[in-house]
Design a protein around this motif. Structure first.
Motif, short mmCIF file in Angstrom:
data_model
loop_
_atom_site.label_atom_id
_atom_site.label_comp_id
_atom_site.label_asym_id
_atom_site.label_seq_id
_atom_site.Cartn_x
_atom_site.Cartn_y
_atom_site.Cartn_z
N ASP A 1 0.82 -1.20 0.00
CA ASP A 1 0.00 0.00 0.00
C ASP A 1 0.86 1.26 0.00
O ASP A 1 1.93 1.30 0.62
N ASP A 2 0.39 2.28 -0.66
CA ASP A 2 1.14 3.55 -0.74
C ASP A 2 1.37 4.17 0.64
O ASP A 2 2.29 4.98 0.81
N SER A 3 0.53 3.80 1.60
CA SER A 3 0.66 4.39 2.93
C SER A 3 2.01 4.06 3.56
O SER A 3 2.56 4.86 4.33
N TYR A 4 2.57 2.88 3.25
CA TYR A 4 3.89 2.52 3.78
C TYR A 4 4.95 3.51 3.30
O TYR A 4 5.81 3.95 4.07
N LEU A 5 4.86 3.86 2.01
CA LEU A 5 5.82 4.80 1.44
C LEU A 5 5.66 6.18 2.04
O LEU A 5 6.66 6.83 2.41
N GLU A 6 4.44 6.65 2.19
CA GLU A 6 4.21 7.99 2.71
C GLU A 6 4.62 8.10 4.17
O GLU A 6 5.21 9.11 4.59
N ILE A 7 4.32 7.08 4.96
CA ILE A 7 4.71 7.10 6.38
C ILE A 7 6.22 7.10 6.51
O ILE A 7 6.80 7.83 7.34
N ALA A 8 6.91 6.29 5.69
CA ALA A 8 8.38 6.24 5.73
C ALA A 8 8.98 7.60 5.38
O ALA A 8 9.92 8.07 6.05
N LYS A 9 8.43 8.26 4.39
CA LYS A 9 8.92 9.58 4.01
C LYS A 9 8.72 10.59 5.13
O LYS A 9 9.62 11.39 5.44
N MET A 10 7.55 10.57 5.73
CA MET A 10 7.27 11.54 6.80
C MET A 10 8.13 11.26 8.02
O MET A 10 8.55 12.19 8.71
N ASP A 11 8.40 9.98 8.29
CA ASP A 11 9.31 9.64 9.40
C ASP A 11 10.67 10.28 9.18
O ASP A 11 11.27 10.85 10.11
N PHE A 12 11.18 10.17 7.96
CA PHE A 12 12.50 10.74 7.67
C PHE A 12 12.46 12.26 7.71
O PHE A 12 13.39 12.90 8.22
N LYS A 13 11.40 12.84 7.19
CA LYS A 13 11.28 14.30 7.23
C LYS A 13 11.27 14.78 8.67
O LYS A 13 11.98 15.74 9.03
N ASP A 14 10.48 14.11 9.52
CA ASP A 14 10.41 14.49 10.94
C ASP A 14 11.77 14.31 11.62
O ASP A 14 12.17 15.12 12.47
N ARG A 15 12.47 13.24 11.25
CA ARG A 15 13.79 12.97 11.85
C ARG A 15 14.79 14.06 11.47
O ARG A 15 15.59 14.50 12.29
#
Length: 399
Positions: free
Chosen positions: A321-335
């Motif tokens: 699901d695309d949600s895995y990709l979006e969550i991973a991106k936001m995790d890195f952005k937040d980090r």
């Protein structure tokens, strides 16, 4: 020297980084050297005097670290102290200078210090050998490629420790003292202290040496131990260099596979099949490698290994699901954004940029992460090759 000038923090953080060759013959001696450097200096010639001197300098802290970067090992000596403009003590800056001078240049390498350091490292290594999780990781790295630096234990080895001499440590200390010193400052300091630290810096560019873990025929080994749970560690070669355009895709792949708050292995192996308590993956970024680690029941080993491969195939086939990709991106952005409020993260990022001879703004780093596509991740997954599987298993019940 790299000065990250900011008044955001009440403390100043100074890091002295020294890059040395990373090889099996000297790593244990280097670990002992770090223990000896921690213990005492010529003026602060006991642990009590060292602690007292640091306390009198308004709670100054000194810490040490060893980190591998491909074919190099970094000795990091870190200082943390209250910013000088907040201290109404004319002698304060001189106290900081004296502490830095003693810690960096006046270690005491005597027989007493050597024996105590050997004892401490021996206990640490023995404890690690009793930890099945650590043991499986160590075995997996050793098996991945015996001639690659990934197989060298950063913490040293008991075998080498048993034949180590004080003279060996002194030789490594001489090598350490001869290597270039790179200083990083995060915080706000006086011009006098800036000039002093700048005078210690070698003022030369970093040399980065790394060799990617090559594709090899995968090796599999099981070790039995009197434990309650089996530990599995797998090492994959990824073929991705940290300076490659595929590096961000590798980071996102790793996040989706087993590091992000929502990842494939946890959802499928832990949540859906209840085969483990935790499972994770991590990028060994300077070696072009990826580590997967979990703890399972021995009877479920093959089932878990098959499910891990299934998740990697899903990344290859873009079957998630695309949600895995979006969550991973936001995790890195937040980090990345949260790292701007942590002095050691700022220093680590500045060092990495210097080591790779690049200049990236925070916005550019975020943009590179946000541009990763499923196709990019699939391309990295296609390159992944299983190098080793190390299993430390509980003994089978005897009837």
């Amino acid at each position: 020297m790299n000065y990250i000038q900011t008044q955001k923090f009440s403390d100043v953080y100074v890091s002295c980084k020294t890059m040395m060759p990373f090889n099996r013959n000297t790593i244990t001696a280097l670990n002992i050297l770090v223990y000896m450097m921690k213990a005492k200096t010529q003026k602060m010639n006991s642990k009590q005097k060292l602690a007292s001197t640091l306390n009198l300098a308004y709670g100054t802290k000194v810490s040490y670290g060893l980190t591998s970067y491909g074919d190099l090992i970094q000795v990091d000596v870190r200082f943390q102290f209250v910013r000088p403009d907040w201290i109404e003590d004319d002698s304060y800056v001189n106290k900081i200078k004296d502490i830095m001078d003693q810690v960096l240049y006046h270690s005491v390498l005597d027989e007493e210090n050597f024996k105590e350091s050997v004892y401490l490292l021996q206990n640490r290594l023995l404890a690690q050998m009793d930890d099945p999780a650590n043991l499986s990781c160590m075995y997996a790295f050793e098996m991945a490629h015996e001639k690659h630096s990934i197989s060298i234990p950063v913490q040293g080895s008991l075998k080498d420790l048993n034949k180590l001499t004080l003279e060996d440590v002194k030789q490594v200390y001489t090598l350490y003292m001869d290597m270039a010193k790179h200083f990083y400052i995060c915080g706000y300091i006086t011009q006098d202290l800036y000039d002093y630290i700048d005078s210690l810096d070698s003022h030369c560019a970093f040399i980065s040496e790394r060799t990617l873990l090559p594709k090899v025929e995968s090796s599999y080994k099981m070790y039995e131990k009197d434990i309650s749970q089996t530990c599995i560690s797998q090492v994959y070669s990824t073929g991705v260099d940290i300076s490659s355009l595929d590096y961000e895709a590798e980071l996102i792949l790793n996040s989706i596979l087993g590091q992000s708050q929502k990842n494939l292995m946890f959802d499928e192996i832990r949540e859906k099949n209840s085969l483990c308590y935790s499972i994770n993956s991590s990028v060994i970024r300077f070696d072009g490698a990826l580590l997967i680690h979990t703890g399972v029941n021995r009877k479920d080993v093959n089932k878990v290994l098959n499910l891990i491969e299934t998740q990697i195939d899903r990344l290859l086939n873009m079957d998630y699901d695309d949600s895995y990709l979006e969550i991973a991106k936001m995790d890195f952005k937040d980090r990345i954004i949260s790292g701007l409020d942590r002095p050691l993260s700022l220093i680590a990022q500045a060092f990495l940029d210097d080591l790779l001879h690049r200049e990236l703004t925070t916005e550019q780093r975020i943009e590179r992460i946000m541009q990763v596509t499923k196709e990019d991740i699939s391309r990295v997954a296609l390159q992944m090759n299983l190098a080793s599987v190390a299993i430390v298993a509980e003994k089978e019940n005897e009837l």
